[in-house]
Scaffold this active site. Sequence first.
Site, PDB file in Angstrom:
ATOM      1  N   LEU A 156       0.871  -1.173   0.000  1.00 45.27           N
ATOM      2  CA  LEU A 156       0.000   0.000   0.000  1.00 45.27           C
ATOM      3  C   LEU A 156       0.908   1.223   0.000  1.00 45.27           C
ATOM      4  O   LEU A 156       1.987   1.202   0.590  1.00 45.27           O
ATOM      5  CB  LEU A 156      -0.895   0.035   1.248  1.00 45.27           C
ATOM      6  CG  LEU A 156      -1.970  -1.043   1.394  1.00 45.27           C
ATOM      7  CD1 LEU A 156      -2.665  -0.901   2.750  1.00 45.27           C
ATOM      8  CD2 LEU A 156      -2.997  -0.969   0.278  1.00 45.27           C
ATOM      9  N   ASP A 157       0.463   2.302  -0.658  1.00 47.42           N
ATOM     10  CA  ASP A 157       1.221   3.549  -0.601  1.00 47.42           C
ATOM     11  C   ASP A 157       1.337   4.028   0.844  1.00 47.42           C
ATOM     12  O   ASP A 157       0.498   3.698   1.695  1.00 47.42           O
ATOM     13  CB  ASP A 157       0.514   4.644  -1.412  1.00 47.42           C
ATOM     14  CG  ASP A 157       0.561   4.389  -2.904  1.00 47.42           C
ATOM     15  OD1 ASP A 157       1.338   3.530  -3.341  1.00 47.42           O
ATOM     16  OD2 ASP A 157      -0.202   5.061  -3.627  1.00 47.42           O
ATOM     17  N   ARG A 158       2.345   4.837   1.101  1.00 44.94           N
ATOM     18  CA  ARG A 158       2.551   5.363   2.447  1.00 44.94           C
ATOM     19  C   ARG A 158       1.277   5.983   3.029  1.00 44.94           C
ATOM     20  O   ARG A 158       0.920   5.744   4.189  1.00 44.94           O
ATOM     21  CB  ARG A 158       3.657   6.427   2.423  1.00 44.94           C
ATOM     22  CG  ARG A 158       3.894   7.107   3.762  1.00 44.94           C
ATOM     23  CD  ARG A 158       4.605   8.438   3.584  1.00 44.94           C
ATOM     24  NE  ARG A 158       5.933   8.270   3.050  1.00 44.94           N
ATOM     25  CZ  ARG A 158       7.038   8.163   3.809  1.00 44.94           C
ATOM     26  NH1 ARG A 158       6.939   8.244   5.126  1.00 44.94           N
ATOM     27  NH2 ARG A 158       8.216   8.014   3.246  1.00 44.94           N
ATOM     28  N   THR A 176      -1.869   5.620   2.020  1.00 47.96           N
ATOM     29  CA  THR A 176      -3.084   4.804   1.906  1.00 47.96           C
ATOM     30  C   THR A 176      -3.180   3.916   3.136  1.00 47.96           C
ATOM     31  O   THR A 176      -2.207   3.274   3.522  1.00 47.96           O
ATOM     32  CB  THR A 176      -3.051   3.928   0.636  1.00 47.96           C
ATOM     33  OG1 THR A 176      -2.912   4.758  -0.504  1.00 47.96           O
ATOM     34  CG2 THR A 176      -4.330   3.111   0.509  1.00 47.96           C
ATOM     35  N   ARG A 206      -5.133   6.126  -7.648  1.00 46.45           N
ATOM     36  CA  ARG A 206      -4.966   7.581  -7.595  1.00 46.45           C
ATOM     37  C   ARG A 206      -4.923   8.181  -8.996  1.00 46.45           C
ATOM     38  O   ARG A 206      -5.581   9.184  -9.283  1.00 46.45           O
ATOM     39  CB  ARG A 206      -3.700   7.914  -6.815  1.00 46.45           C
ATOM     40  CG  ARG A 206      -3.771   7.488  -5.351  1.00 46.45           C
ATOM     41  CD  ARG A 206      -2.412   7.509  -4.675  1.00 46.45           C
ATOM     42  NE  ARG A 206      -1.831   8.847  -4.668  1.00 46.45           N
ATOM     43  CZ  ARG A 206      -0.628   9.121  -4.171  1.00 46.45           C
ATOM     44  NH1 ARG A 206       0.118   8.155  -3.652  1.00 46.45           N
ATOM     45  NH2 ARG A 206      -0.163  10.355  -4.190  1.00 46.45           N
TER      46      ARG A 206
END
Length: 330
Positions: A143-145, A147, A249
């Site tokens: 997961l993105d930082r 998110t 995104r």
Amino acid sequence: MKEVFQIAVSADEDGIRLDRWFKRHFPMLTHGRLEKLLRTGQVRVDGARAKANARLDQGQIVRVPPLGEDAERPAPKAERAISDRDAAFVRSLVIHKDKSIIVLNKPSGLAVQGGTKTERHLDGMLDALTFDAAERPRLVHRLDRDTSGVLVLARTAKAAAALARAFKQKDARKIYWALVVGVPSPRQGTIDLALTKQGGPRAERVFAADKDDEDARNAVTHFSTVATASYKLAWLALMPLTGRTHQIRAHAAAIGTPIVGDGKYGGVNAHPGGEIARRLHLHARSIDIAHPDGGRFFIEAELPPHMKASWKLLGFDERDAENAFEGLDE
């Protein structure tokens, strides 16, 4: 007979070249010897011959023949020192644990892996999650930082391979919730837009691309509008059918509804102001996946505090998302 390795490509290795994958796993193996192993078919990817510059996908299985003790010697690893505070913190994120998997509700703002100027990250805390197991849990997706939400860890090598196969074979249904600026038209549909990655580690970003472009990667996301606040904001449920970097995104911005707090893809339009926090409003709400021990596994993660506050402010009811994708073919 010496052991032949069958190693699954992990989530953080998706897109890596085969020769660089070997450098990561077997740093003592020379490039010349690797080329010979490839020419003679001793190294294979999903059972097929491959070249050194082949790009790997998450879940693919790399066959590694016996290399000898020197070449198989792992790279030295730095000792990990986890503070009592970080150990307690990461254990507090656990929302499920069994003999094969651990599931976390990752908070927004915590990086999954380290990088430039990123010293505190989840990967550096995983030794605190061994519990009764003999080995350290493994990351199988990312997961993105910024998110938040469901993040699955494998507790054994066997479980990691099984989960990697499930992701590769699209046997995992992930649902994300997002607050976006504007209301999509139509309110439900599929975004089929290839993406290409540009920029270095500090400026990594993806852009829309033609599917025929050499570096383009297919990316598909289902979306459904759950609720709206006038025509200014909307709550979207999103189901990615592929797992590209920043896919949701970039796709949300591409249809004219950037995710709230996502200045990278939405610019100033991503910050509606008022009482809505200037933080990314993207949450991995649930996952339905084949469990390594058999059967299906489903779990949901609670919204992070800043998204809960926005949902309360806008009068959104979490129960309204139960049938968000009804009528939309997968």
